[in-house]
Design a protein around this motif. Sequence first.
Motif, PDB file in Angstrom:
ATOM      1  N   ARG A   1       1.856  12.008   8.405  1.00 58.23           N
ATOM      2  CA  ARG A   1       1.430  13.347   8.817  1.00 58.23           C
ATOM      3  C   ARG A   1       0.986  14.118   7.578  1.00 58.23           C
ATOM      4  N   ALA A   2      -0.277  14.528   7.606  1.00 59.08           N
ATOM      5  CA  ALA A   2      -0.871  15.230   6.465  1.00 59.08           C
ATOM      6  C   ALA A   2      -0.986  16.715   6.779  1.00 59.08           C
ATOM      7  N   PHE A   3      -0.717  17.545   5.796  1.00 55.25           N
ATOM      8  CA  PHE A   3      -0.855  18.983   5.973  1.00 55.25           C
ATOM      9  C   PHE A   3      -2.324  19.361   6.117  1.00 55.25           C
ATOM     10  N   VAL A   4      -2.591  20.356   6.958  1.00 57.75           N
ATOM     11  CA  VAL A   4      -3.941  20.887   7.147  1.00 57.75           C
ATOM     12  C   VAL A   4      -4.031  22.205   6.388  1.00 57.75           C
ATOM     13  N   VAL A   5      -4.946  22.270   5.411  1.00 59.14           N
ATOM     14  CA  VAL A   5      -5.064  23.453   4.559  1.00 59.14           C
ATOM     15  C   VAL A   5      -6.530  23.834   4.432  1.00 59.14           C
ATOM     16  N   PRO A   6      -6.836  25.129   4.222  1.00 63.98           N
ATOM     17  CA  PRO A   6      -8.225  25.539   3.991  1.00 63.98           C
ATOM     18  C   PRO A   6      -8.660  25.223   2.571  1.00 63.98           C
ATOM     19  N   ALA A   7      -9.968  25.107   2.384  1.00 62.77           N
ATOM     20  CA  ALA A   7     -10.521  24.753   1.071  1.00 62.77           C
ATOM     21  C   ALA A   7     -10.589  25.983   0.170  1.00 62.77           C
ATOM     22  N   THR A   8      -9.428  26.498  -0.190  1.00 60.15           N
ATOM     23  CA  THR A   8      -9.328  27.647  -1.084  1.00 60.15           C
ATOM     24  C   THR A   8      -8.359  27.316  -2.211  1.00 60.15           C
TER      25      THR A   8
ATOM     26  N   PRO B   1     -17.342  20.678   9.349  1.00 65.24           N
ATOM     27  CA  PRO B   1     -16.499  19.501   9.143  1.00 65.24           C
ATOM     28  C   PRO B   1     -15.251  19.798   8.332  1.00 65.24           C
ATOM     29  N   ALA B   2     -14.348  18.855   8.363  1.00 64.55           N
ATOM     30  CA  ALA B   2     -13.151  18.877   7.518  1.00 64.55           C
ATOM     31  C   ALA B   2     -13.159  17.624   6.656  1.00 64.55           C
TER      32      ALA B   2
ATOM     33  N   LEU C   1     -14.602  14.470   8.465  1.00 65.08           N
ATOM     34  CA  LEU C   1     -14.440  14.513   9.920  1.00 65.08           C
ATOM     35  C   LEU C   1     -15.366  15.594  10.452  1.00 65.08           C
ATOM     36  N   ALA C   2     -16.400  15.182  11.208  1.00 64.18           N
ATOM     37  CA  ALA C   2     -17.424  16.130  11.664  1.00 64.18           C
ATOM     38  C   ALA C   2     -16.845  17.203  12.573  1.00 64.18           C
ATOM     39  N   SER C   3     -15.924  16.824  13.450  1.00 68.54           N
ATOM     40  CA  SER C   3     -15.344  17.784  14.408  1.00 68.54           C
ATOM     41  C   SER C   3     -14.071  18.401  13.850  1.00 68.54           C
ATOM     42  N   GLY C   4     -14.111  18.762  12.573  1.00 65.70           N
ATOM     43  CA  GLY C   4     -12.908  19.250  11.911  1.00 65.70           C
ATOM     44  C   GLY C   4     -12.293  20.471  12.555  1.00 65.70           C
ATOM     45  N   ARG C   5     -13.115  21.480  12.834  1.00 63.15           N
ATOM     46  CA  ARG C   5     -12.573  22.725  13.370  1.00 63.15           C
ATOM     47  C   ARG C   5     -11.989  22.529  14.758  1.00 63.15           C
ATOM     48  N   GLU C   6     -12.562  21.622  15.554  1.00 55.41           N
ATOM     49  CA  GLU C   6     -12.063  21.389  16.906  1.00 55.41           C
ATOM     50  C   GLU C   6     -10.803  20.527  16.918  1.00 55.41           C
TER      51      GLU C   6
ATOM     52  N   ILE D   1       0.832  -1.212   0.000  1.00 53.21           N
ATOM     53  CA  ILE D   1       0.000   0.000   0.000  1.00 53.21           C
ATOM     54  C   ILE D   1       0.863   1.257   0.000  1.00 53.21           C
ATOM     55  N   LYS D   2       0.490   2.188  -0.868  1.00 54.88           N
ATOM     56  CA  LYS D   2       1.105   3.516  -0.882  1.00 54.88           C
ATOM     57  C   LYS D   2       0.021   4.561  -0.690  1.00 54.88           C
ATOM     58  N   VAL D   3       0.291   5.536   0.165  1.00 48.99           N
ATOM     59  CA  VAL D   3      -0.615   6.658   0.383  1.00 48.99           C
ATOM     60  C   VAL D   3       0.098   7.916  -0.091  1.00 48.99           C
ATOM     61  N   GLN D   4      -0.520   8.632  -1.009  1.00 49.42           N
ATOM     62  CA  GLN D   4       0.098   9.839  -1.554  1.00 49.42           C
ATOM     63  C   GLN D   4      -0.882  11.004  -1.517  1.00 49.42           C
ATOM     64  N   ASN D   5      -0.302  12.216  -1.511  1.00 47.56           N
ATOM     65  CA  ASN D   5      -1.083  13.459  -1.553  1.00 47.56           C
ATOM     66  C   ASN D   5      -2.129  13.531  -0.448  1.00 47.56           C
ATOM     67  N   ALA D   6      -1.751  13.117   0.753  1.00 51.88           N
ATOM     68  CA  ALA D   6      -2.683  13.139   1.882  1.00 51.88           C
ATOM     69  C   ALA D   6      -2.818  14.564   2.426  1.00 51.88           C
ATOM     70  N   LEU D   7      -4.052  15.002   2.621  1.00 52.00           N
ATOM     71  CA  LEU D   7      -4.351  16.339   3.120  1.00 52.00           C
ATOM     72  C   LEU D   7      -5.567  16.277   4.041  1.00 52.00           C
ATOM     73  N   VAL D   8      -5.600  17.186   5.012  1.00 52.26           N
ATOM     74  CA  VAL D   8      -6.820  17.451   5.769  1.00 52.26           C
ATOM     75  C   VAL D   8      -7.265  18.851   5.374  1.00 52.26           C
ATOM     76  N   ILE D   9      -8.476  18.969   4.813  1.00 51.35           N
ATOM     77  CA  ILE D   9      -8.930  20.223   4.224  1.00 51.35           C
ATOM     78  C   ILE D   9     -10.081  20.780   5.058  1.00 51.35           C
ATOM     79  N   THR D  10      -9.894  21.988   5.577  1.00 46.60           N
ATOM     80  CA  THR D  10     -10.868  22.611   6.465  1.00 46.60           C
ATOM     81  C   THR D  10     -11.760  23.584   5.703  1.00 46.60           C
ATOM     82  N   GLN D  11     -12.687  24.221   6.441  1.00 43.68           N
ATOM     83  CA  GLN D  11     -13.566  25.217   5.846  1.00 43.68           C
ATOM     84  C   GLN D  11     -12.741  26.377   5.276  1.00 43.68           C
ATOM     85  N   PRO D  12     -13.192  26.988   4.187  1.00 48.05           N
ATOM     86  CA  PRO D  12     -12.425  28.095   3.609  1.00 48.05           C
ATOM     87  C   PRO D  12     -12.355  29.316   4.518  1.00 48.05           C
ATOM     88  N   ASP D  13     -13.403  29.530   5.320  1.00 49.39           N
ATOM     89  CA  ASP D  13     -13.416  30.644   6.269  1.00 49.39           C
ATOM     90  C   ASP D  13     -12.857  30.149   7.595  1.00 49.39           C
TER      91      ASP D  13
END
Length: 220
Positions: free
Chosen positions: A153-160, A66-67, A125-130, A48-60
Amino acid sequence: MSSSLRRGALAASAIAFSIASLAACGAGNNAQTLEIRPDNAETSVGAIKVQNALVITQPDAKANGPAAVAATLFNDGATDQTLQSIAVDGSNEKVELKPAKGGKLVVPAHGRLVIGGKDNASAVLASGREAVQNGNAQKVTFTFSKTGAVSLRAFVVPATSYFSGWGPSEVPSAPAAATSSPSGSPSASDKPEGDKAGSPASAPASSPSDSASQSAPAGN
């Protein structure tokens, strides 16, 4: 053979060799093009390979909601594997997984499964912001039916910008101020007394001509 013909034959041979070399670079599982590393998090465990992993939050940044987790999962093995769960460090909740329409959460043998984006499987993830904060590198664990847990470890970025199409599918609107209604219309306290609940609004008085016309029978 004339000198011009010899030069033409040599040029054709050189072109053919160049094309063959480029084709070799992109062929097979060990192709040189596959050695290009993605900008985002990636790791491999067994087949198994995992690539381009990200956690994407609300744009505001001030919006609650959720995230989404986005990633591309590759299976270099000869047996299909099922994605069983995704967990984000810092949250006690499991990520809600949904397959693409008509699909399954399966990483096929010698194939891939895309998480996030239009018409792909989704992970929310429902509790994304928390649980996450923009700019962090959050630990995310993918669990597969045969390989087991694969963490990175995945980078956390806004949905912009580039990530706008990969973020949460629903973006809650910002809460309205308590002193005004969401539509901007005045509150009950701002309306005239005749408009308040319990105070009937005064109807315009009808003119004598209106009353006469209503009492007259039709056809006269």
